[in-house]
Write a protein that holds these residues in place. Structure first.
Motif, PDB file in Angstrom:
ATOM      1  N   LEU A 165       0.820  -1.212   0.000  1.00 14.65           N
ATOM      2  CA  LEU A 165       0.000   0.000   0.000  1.00 14.65           C
ATOM      3  C   LEU A 165       0.857   1.267   0.000  1.00 14.65           C
ATOM      4  CD1 LEU A 165      -2.807  -1.246   2.395  1.00 14.65           C
ATOM      5  CD2 LEU A 165      -3.076  -0.670  -0.034  1.00 14.65           C
ATOM      6  N   ILE A 166       1.976   1.260   0.720  1.00 15.32           N
ATOM      7  CA  ILE A 166       2.893   2.408   0.658  1.00 15.32           C
ATOM      8  C   ILE A 166       3.450   2.542  -0.750  1.00 15.32           C
ATOM      9  CG2 ILE A 166       5.123   3.334   1.415  1.00 15.32           C
ATOM     10  CD1 ILE A 166       4.608   2.028   4.146  1.00 15.32           C
ATOM     11  N   GLY A 167       3.873   1.414  -1.312  1.00 16.65           N
ATOM     12  CA  GLY A 167       4.425   1.422  -2.662  1.00 16.65           C
ATOM     13  C   GLY A 167       3.430   1.869  -3.711  1.00 16.65           C
ATOM     14  N   LEU A 168       2.162   1.650  -3.475  1.00 18.10           N
ATOM     15  CA  LEU A 168       1.112   2.096  -4.396  1.00 18.10           C
ATOM     16  C   LEU A 168       0.730   3.552  -4.127  1.00 18.10           C
ATOM     17  CD1 LEU A 168      -0.963   1.321  -6.594  1.00 18.10           C
ATOM     18  CD2 LEU A 168      -2.491   0.612  -4.730  1.00 18.10           C
ATOM     19  N   PHE A 169       0.621   3.913  -2.846  1.00 17.02           N
ATOM     20  CA  PHE A 169       0.174   5.256  -2.483  1.00 17.02           C
ATOM     21  C   PHE A 169       1.171   6.339  -2.887  1.00 17.02           C
ATOM     22  CE2 PHE A 169      -0.264   8.775   0.593  1.00 17.02           C
ATOM     23  CZ  PHE A 169      -1.566   9.141   0.316  1.00 17.02           C
ATOM     24  N   ARG A 205     -11.759   6.794  -1.882  1.00 20.51           N
ATOM     25  CA  ARG A 205     -11.476   8.094  -1.262  1.00 20.51           C
ATOM     26  C   ARG A 205     -12.208   8.209   0.061  1.00 20.51           C
ATOM     27  NH1 ARG A 205     -10.189  13.508  -3.127  1.00 20.51           N
ATOM     28  NH2 ARG A 205     -10.233  12.793  -5.281  1.00 20.51           N
ATOM     29  N   SER A 206     -11.550   8.886   1.021  1.00 19.79           N
ATOM     30  CA  SER A 206     -12.194   9.198   2.285  1.00 19.79           C
ATOM     31  C   SER A 206     -11.838  10.611   2.726  1.00 19.79           C
ATOM     32  CB  SER A 206     -11.767   8.216   3.378  1.00 19.79           C
ATOM     33  OG  SER A 206     -12.405   8.552   4.601  1.00 19.79           O
ATOM     34  N   TYR A 207     -12.865  11.321   3.191  1.00 17.36           N
ATOM     35  CA  TYR A 207     -12.691  12.633   3.812  1.00 17.36           C
ATOM     36  C   TYR A 207     -12.758  12.514   5.334  1.00 17.36           C
ATOM     37  CZ  TYR A 207     -13.444  14.875  -0.725  1.00 17.36           C
ATOM     38  OH  TYR A 207     -13.330  15.289  -2.025  1.00 17.36           O
ATOM     39  N   SER A 208     -13.008  11.313   5.823  1.00 16.19           N
ATOM     40  CA  SER A 208     -13.164  11.097   7.259  1.00 16.19           C
ATOM     41  C   SER A 208     -11.843  11.331   7.991  1.00 16.19           C
ATOM     42  CB  SER A 208     -13.638   9.661   7.507  1.00 16.19           C
ATOM     43  OG  SER A 208     -13.451   9.307   8.849  1.00 16.19           O
ATOM     44  N   LYS A 209     -11.875  12.232   8.971  1.00 16.20           N
ATOM     45  CA  LYS A 209     -10.663  12.518   9.743  1.00 16.20           C
ATOM     46  C   LYS A 209     -10.128  11.255  10.408  1.00 16.20           C
ATOM     47  CE  LYS A 209     -11.535  17.370  10.788  1.00 16.20           C
ATOM     48  NZ  LYS A 209     -11.738  18.365  11.849  1.00 16.20           N
ATOM     49  N   SER A 210     -11.028  10.430  10.954  1.00 15.97           N
ATOM     50  CA  SER A 210     -10.567   9.220  11.639  1.00 15.97           C
ATOM     51  C   SER A 210      -9.906   8.245  10.667  1.00 15.97           C
ATOM     52  CB  SER A 210     -11.721   8.537  12.383  1.00 15.97           C
ATOM     53  OG  SER A 210     -12.693   8.071  11.467  1.00 15.97           O
ATOM     54  N   GLN A 211     -10.436   8.157   9.445  1.00 14.89           N
ATOM     55  CA  GLN A 211      -9.843   7.243   8.456  1.00 14.89           C
ATOM     56  C   GLN A 211      -8.520   7.785   7.915  1.00 14.89           C
ATOM     57  OE1 GLN A 211     -10.913   4.046   7.932  1.00 14.89           O
ATOM     58  NE2 GLN A 211     -12.172   4.672   9.670  1.00 14.89           N
ATOM     59  N   VAL A 212      -8.445   9.097   7.716  1.00 13.14           N
ATOM     60  CA  VAL A 212      -7.185   9.710   7.271  1.00 13.14           C
ATOM     61  C   VAL A 212      -6.108   9.480   8.333  1.00 13.14           C
ATOM     62  CG1 VAL A 212      -6.023  11.891   6.740  1.00 13.14           C
ATOM     63  CG2 VAL A 212      -8.289  11.423   5.771  1.00 13.14           C
ATOM     64  N   ARG A 253      -1.194   3.742  10.251  1.00 12.21           N
ATOM     65  CA  ARG A 253      -0.951   2.339   9.891  1.00 12.21           C
ATOM     66  C   ARG A 253      -0.184   2.159   8.590  1.00 12.21           C
ATOM     67  NH1 ARG A 253      -6.414  -0.427  12.094  1.00 12.21           N
ATOM     68  NH2 ARG A 253      -5.992   0.094  14.259  1.00 12.21           N
ATOM     69  N   ILE A 254      -0.355   3.070   7.639  1.00 15.52           N
ATOM     70  CA  ILE A 254       0.304   2.941   6.341  1.00 15.52           C
ATOM     71  C   ILE A 254       1.377   4.019   6.197  1.00 15.52           C
ATOM     72  CG2 ILE A 254       0.017   2.845   3.830  1.00 15.52           C
ATOM     73  CD1 ILE A 254      -1.576   0.668   5.334  1.00 15.52           C
ATOM     74  N   GLY A 255       0.956   5.268   6.208  1.00 16.63           N
ATOM     75  CA  GLY A 255       1.899   6.371   6.070  1.00 16.63           C
ATOM     76  C   GLY A 255       2.361   6.568   4.639  1.00 16.63           C
ATOM     77  N   SER A 256       3.463   7.269   4.488  1.00 18.14           N
ATOM     78  CA  SER A 256       3.990   7.588   3.169  1.00 18.14           C
ATOM     79  C   SER A 256       5.455   7.970   3.307  1.00 18.14           C
ATOM     80  CB  SER A 256       3.201   8.763   2.578  1.00 18.14           C
ATOM     81  OG  SER A 256       3.770   9.195   1.374  1.00 18.14           O
ATOM     82  N   TYR A 257       6.225   7.653   2.281  1.00 15.62           N
ATOM     83  CA  TYR A 257       7.612   8.126   2.217  1.00 15.62           C
ATOM     84  C   TYR A 257       7.731   9.321   1.285  1.00 15.62           C
ATOM     85  CZ  TYR A 257       8.943   3.769   4.484  1.00 15.62           C
ATOM     86  OH  TYR A 257       9.072   2.735   5.371  1.00 15.62           O
ATOM     87  N   ARG A 303       1.906  16.898   4.069  1.00 15.91           N
ATOM     88  CA  ARG A 303       0.517  17.353   4.042  1.00 15.91           C
ATOM     89  C   ARG A 303      -0.323  16.573   5.048  1.00 15.91           C
ATOM     90  NH1 ARG A 303      -1.661  17.419  -1.737  1.00 15.91           N
ATOM     91  NH2 ARG A 303      -0.002  18.926  -1.953  1.00 15.91           N
ATOM     92  N   LEU A 304      -0.126  15.245   5.095  1.00 18.15           N
ATOM     93  CA  LEU A 304      -0.863  14.434   6.060  1.00 18.15           C
ATOM     94  C   LEU A 304      -0.503  14.822   7.500  1.00 18.15           C
ATOM     95  CD1 LEU A 304      -0.639  10.896   4.443  1.00 18.15           C
ATOM     96  CD2 LEU A 304      -2.746  12.074   5.057  1.00 18.15           C
ATOM     97  N   LYS A 305       0.774  14.918   7.767  1.00 24.52           N
ATOM     98  CA  LYS A 305       1.245  15.225   9.132  1.00 24.52           C
ATOM     99  C   LYS A 305       0.758  16.597   9.597  1.00 24.52           C
ATOM    100  CE  LYS A 305       5.396  15.205  11.937  1.00 24.52           C
ATOM    101  NZ  LYS A 305       6.830  15.010  11.964  1.00 24.52           N
ATOM    102  N   ALA A 306       0.837  17.602   8.714  1.00 18.66           N
ATOM    103  CA  ALA A 306       0.408  18.945   9.075  1.00 18.66           C
ATOM    104  C   ALA A 306      -1.097  18.994   9.336  1.00 18.66           C
ATOM    105  CB  ALA A 306       0.783  19.932   7.966  1.00 18.66           C
ATOM    106  N   SER A 307      -1.872  18.330   8.501  1.00 17.66           N
ATOM    107  CA  SER A 307      -3.323  18.345   8.674  1.00 17.66           C
ATOM    108  C   SER A 307      -3.727  17.638   9.953  1.00 17.66           C
ATOM    109  CB  SER A 307      -4.000  17.684   7.479  1.00 17.66           C
ATOM    110  OG  SER A 307      -3.771  18.449   6.329  1.00 17.66           O
TER     111      SER A 307
END
Length: 154
Positions: free
Chosen positions: A63-67, A122-129, A135-139, A146-150
């Motif tokens: 999922l990281i590799g895809l995201f 797609r999800s706009y849910s704060k809990s899902q984001v 659990r997944i994150g991003s490199y 953007r994720l961390k700041a939000s």
């Protein structure tokens, strides 16, 4: 690549990004025959390799590799953050959704994408984001930032 295939991969700088150029028959055969990624155009043929479903570690890595290259972190005109995966292959997105749900992450879809050129989860849910980030994150530096700041603002 060096450790597994004894192969070097040259990197080239293009603007703010780096490009890797790799032309290796053994690596190509590995991805087609062992991993199961089809050669050529993937539209309608792309699937999650079956072994990915065997462990949470495989799922998260996939999922990281895809995201990082093909996922998205967007901000709507109303200031709502969303995360998404897009593809033109419905079956692939359903399998991606199955991976996410097995990690307790629930994105909606597949929906027609905004440009109607494909489909998306797609999800706009704060809990899902937040769950996705935890659990997944991003490199990817921009997506991670953007994720961390939000999430910090919440």
């Amino acid at each position: 690549l060096k450790k597994v295939f004894d192969c070097e991969m040259p990197l080239y700088k293009e603007g703010n990004c780096y490009k890797a150029d790799l032309n290796s028959k053994p690596i190509n055969v590995f991805f087609r025959s062992v991993i199961g990624i089809p050669a050529g155009k993937k539209k309608g043929r792309l699937r999650v390799p079956s072994f990915i479903f065997l462990s949470d570690k495989f799922k998260v890595s996939f999922l990281i590799g895809l995201f990082d290259p093909d996922g998205g972190v967007t901000l709507s005109k109303k200031g709502k953050l969303s995360i998404l995966f897009s593809s033109s292959t419905r079956e692939f997105l359903l399998e991606v959704n199955e991976l996410l749900e097995s990690l307790s992450i629930n994105l909606g879809g597949p929906y027609e994408s905004g440009g109607r050129n494909g489909l998306e989860l797609r999800s706009y849910s704060k809990s899902q984001v937040k769950m996705f980030f935890d659990r997944i994150g991003s490199y990817h530096p921009k997506k991670f930032g953007r994720l961390k700041a939000s999430i910090a603002q919440w």
